[in-house]
Scaffold this motif. Structure first.
Motif, mmCIF file in Angstrom:
data_model
loop_
_atom_site.group_PDB
_atom_site.id
_atom_site.type_symbol
_atom_site.label_atom_id
_atom_site.label_comp_id
_atom_site.label_asym_id
_atom_site.label_seq_id
_atom_site.Cartn_x
_atom_site.Cartn_y
_atom_site.Cartn_z
ATOM 1 N N ARG A 1 0.865 -1.176 0.000
ATOM 2 C CA ARG A 1 0.000 0.000 0.000
ATOM 3 C C ARG A 1 0.900 1.224 0.000
ATOM 4 N NH1 ARG A 1 -2.040 -4.252 2.025
ATOM 5 N NH2 ARG A 1 -4.246 -4.725 1.953
ATOM 6 N N VAL A 2 0.860 1.951 -1.100
ATOM 7 C CA VAL A 2 1.780 3.067 -1.280
ATOM 8 C C VAL A 2 1.023 4.370 -1.502
ATOM 9 C CG1 VAL A 2 3.549 1.519 -2.217
ATOM 10 C CG2 VAL A 2 2.056 2.760 -3.774
ATOM 11 N N ASP A 3 1.742 5.488 -1.308
ATOM 12 C CA ASP A 3 1.163 6.808 -1.462
ATOM 13 C C ASP A 3 1.506 7.453 -2.798
ATOM 14 O OD1 ASP A 3 0.036 7.272 1.327
ATOM 15 O OD2 ASP A 3 2.103 6.698 1.769
ATOM 16 N N GLU A 4 2.621 7.028 -3.402
ATOM 17 C CA GLU A 4 3.099 7.668 -4.637
ATOM 18 C C GLU A 4 4.054 6.723 -5.346
ATOM 19 O OE1 GLU A 4 5.321 11.883 -5.816
ATOM 20 O OE2 GLU A 4 4.971 11.389 -3.722
ATOM 21 N N VAL A 5 4.041 6.772 -6.675
ATOM 22 C CA VAL A 5 4.966 5.980 -7.494
ATOM 23 C C VAL A 5 5.580 6.900 -8.536
ATOM 24 C CG1 VAL A 5 5.205 4.046 -9.114
ATOM 25 C CG2 VAL A 5 3.583 3.868 -7.204
ATOM 26 N N LEU A 6 6.900 6.812 -8.717
ATOM 27 C CA LEU A 6 7.612 7.507 -9.792
ATOM 28 C C LEU A 6 8.271 6.432 -10.648
ATOM 29 C CD1 LEU A 6 9.358 10.330 -7.723
ATOM 30 C CD2 LEU A 6 7.287 10.521 -9.107
ATOM 31 N N ALA A 7 8.062 6.504 -11.963
ATOM 32 C CA ALA A 7 8.564 5.448 -12.836
ATOM 33 C C ALA A 7 9.210 6.030 -14.093
ATOM 34 C CB ALA A 7 7.429 4.505 -13.217
ATOM 35 N N PHE B 1 7.281 9.535 -15.028
ATOM 36 C CA PHE B 1 5.921 9.925 -14.672
ATOM 37 C C PHE B 1 5.664 9.582 -13.210
ATOM 38 C CE2 PHE B 1 5.550 5.610 -16.328
ATOM 39 C CZ PHE B 1 4.731 4.978 -15.398
ATOM 40 N N GLY B 2 4.742 10.313 -12.630
ATOM 41 C CA GLY B 2 4.356 10.095 -11.245
ATOM 42 C C GLY B 2 2.890 9.719 -11.159
ATOM 43 N N VAL B 3 2.569 8.907 -10.142
ATOM 44 C CA VAL B 3 1.204 8.445 -9.948
ATOM 45 C C VAL B 3 0.828 8.630 -8.485
ATOM 46 C CG1 VAL B 3 -0.378 6.480 -10.115
ATOM 47 C CG2 VAL B 3 1.509 6.692 -11.749
ATOM 48 N N LEU B 4 -0.331 9.235 -8.263
ATOM 49 C CA LEU B 4 -0.917 9.381 -6.936
ATOM 50 C C LEU B 4 -2.258 8.648 -6.928
ATOM 51 C CD1 LEU B 4 -0.259 13.199 -6.413
ATOM 52 C CD2 LEU B 4 0.953 11.315 -5.301
ATOM 53 N N PRO B 5 -2.786 8.300 -5.751
ATOM 54 C CA PRO B 5 -4.095 7.647 -5.709
ATOM 55 C C PRO B 5 -5.135 8.464 -6.466
ATOM 56 C CG PRO B 5 -3.069 7.586 -3.547
ATOM 57 C CD PRO B 5 -2.209 8.476 -4.414
ATOM 58 N N GLY B 6 -6.007 7.764 -7.202
ATOM 59 C CA GLY B 6 -7.045 8.423 -7.977
ATOM 60 C C GLY B 6 -6.617 8.809 -9.380
ATOM 61 N N HIS B 7 -5.425 8.394 -9.788
ATOM 62 C CA HIS B 7 -4.894 8.761 -11.111
ATOM 63 C C HIS B 7 -5.775 8.203 -12.224
ATOM 64 C CE1 HIS B 7 -2.051 9.504 -14.341
ATOM 65 N NE2 HIS B 7 -1.289 10.154 -13.486
#
Length: 142
Positions: free
Chosen positions: A24-30, A37-43
Motif C-alpha cells: 500500500r503506497v502513497d506515490e509511485v515515480l517510474a 511519470f508520477g502516480v498518486l491515488p485516484g490517477h
C-alpha cells in the motif's frame, strides 16, 4: 486486495519473481519510455512502456527504490502494476558487480563497434549506472 482509502496497491513483477507484492503506497515515480511519470491515488488509468531506469515509491514518508529494465506499467486509480524484464531492490544489487559492468561497457564503447553493438553497450552502461545509483544512494554498500 483492495487499497486503503488514499493509498494504491503496487505490484512489480519480473519474469523470475514478484519483486514488490501489493504494498500500500502513497506515490509511485517510474521511468516511462517517453519520460518519468508520477502516480498518486485516484490517477486516470493508462498503460505505458518503461525504459531502463529508477522506479521509486513512497509509503508515508519513506521512499523505496528499484532499478528496472524495460517493461510495462498499468496504472489505475487505486493500483499500479509494473511488468519489468528485470527489477532489483537496492539491497539486492551487488555494487562491485555493477561497477565492473560499468567499466566493461565503457571499455567497449571506446572501441569501434557496429551501430547495433554500440547501442547495446550504451544501454548496458545506463543499466549499470542506474544499478550503482540505486545501490549507493538507497541501499548501502555491498
Amino acid at each position: 486486495m483492495v487499497a486503503e482509502k488514499g493509498k494504491m496497491l503496487l505490484e512489480v513483477v519480473a519474469p523470475s519473481r514478484q519483486v514488490v507484492r501489493s504494498e500500500r503506497v502513497d506515490e509511485v515515480l517510474a521511468p516511462g519510455s517517453e519520460g518519468e511519470f508520477g502516480v498518486l491515488p485516484g490517477h486516470t488509468p493508462f498503460l505505458t512502456t518503461l525504459k531502463v531506469g529508477l522506479l521509486s515509491y513512497r509509503e508515508g514518508t519513506e521512499w523505496h527504490h528499484l532499478a528496472v529494465d524495460w517493461g510495462y506499467a498499468e496504472v489505475g486509480p487505486d493500483r499500479v502494476v509494473i511488468l519489468a524484464e528485470g527489477a532489483d531492490r537496492a539491497s539486492e544489487i551487488d555494487l562491485a558487480e555493477a561497477r565492473l559492468a560499468k567499466e566493461r561497457a565503457e571499455k567497449m564503447l571506446g572501441e569501434k563497434l557496429e551501430q547495433k553493438d554500440h547501442e547495446k553497450m550504451r544501454i548496458e552502461l545506463l543499466r549499470a549506472l542506474i544499478r550503482i545509483q540505486v545501490a549507493e544512494k538507497h541501499g548501502g554498500q555491498k
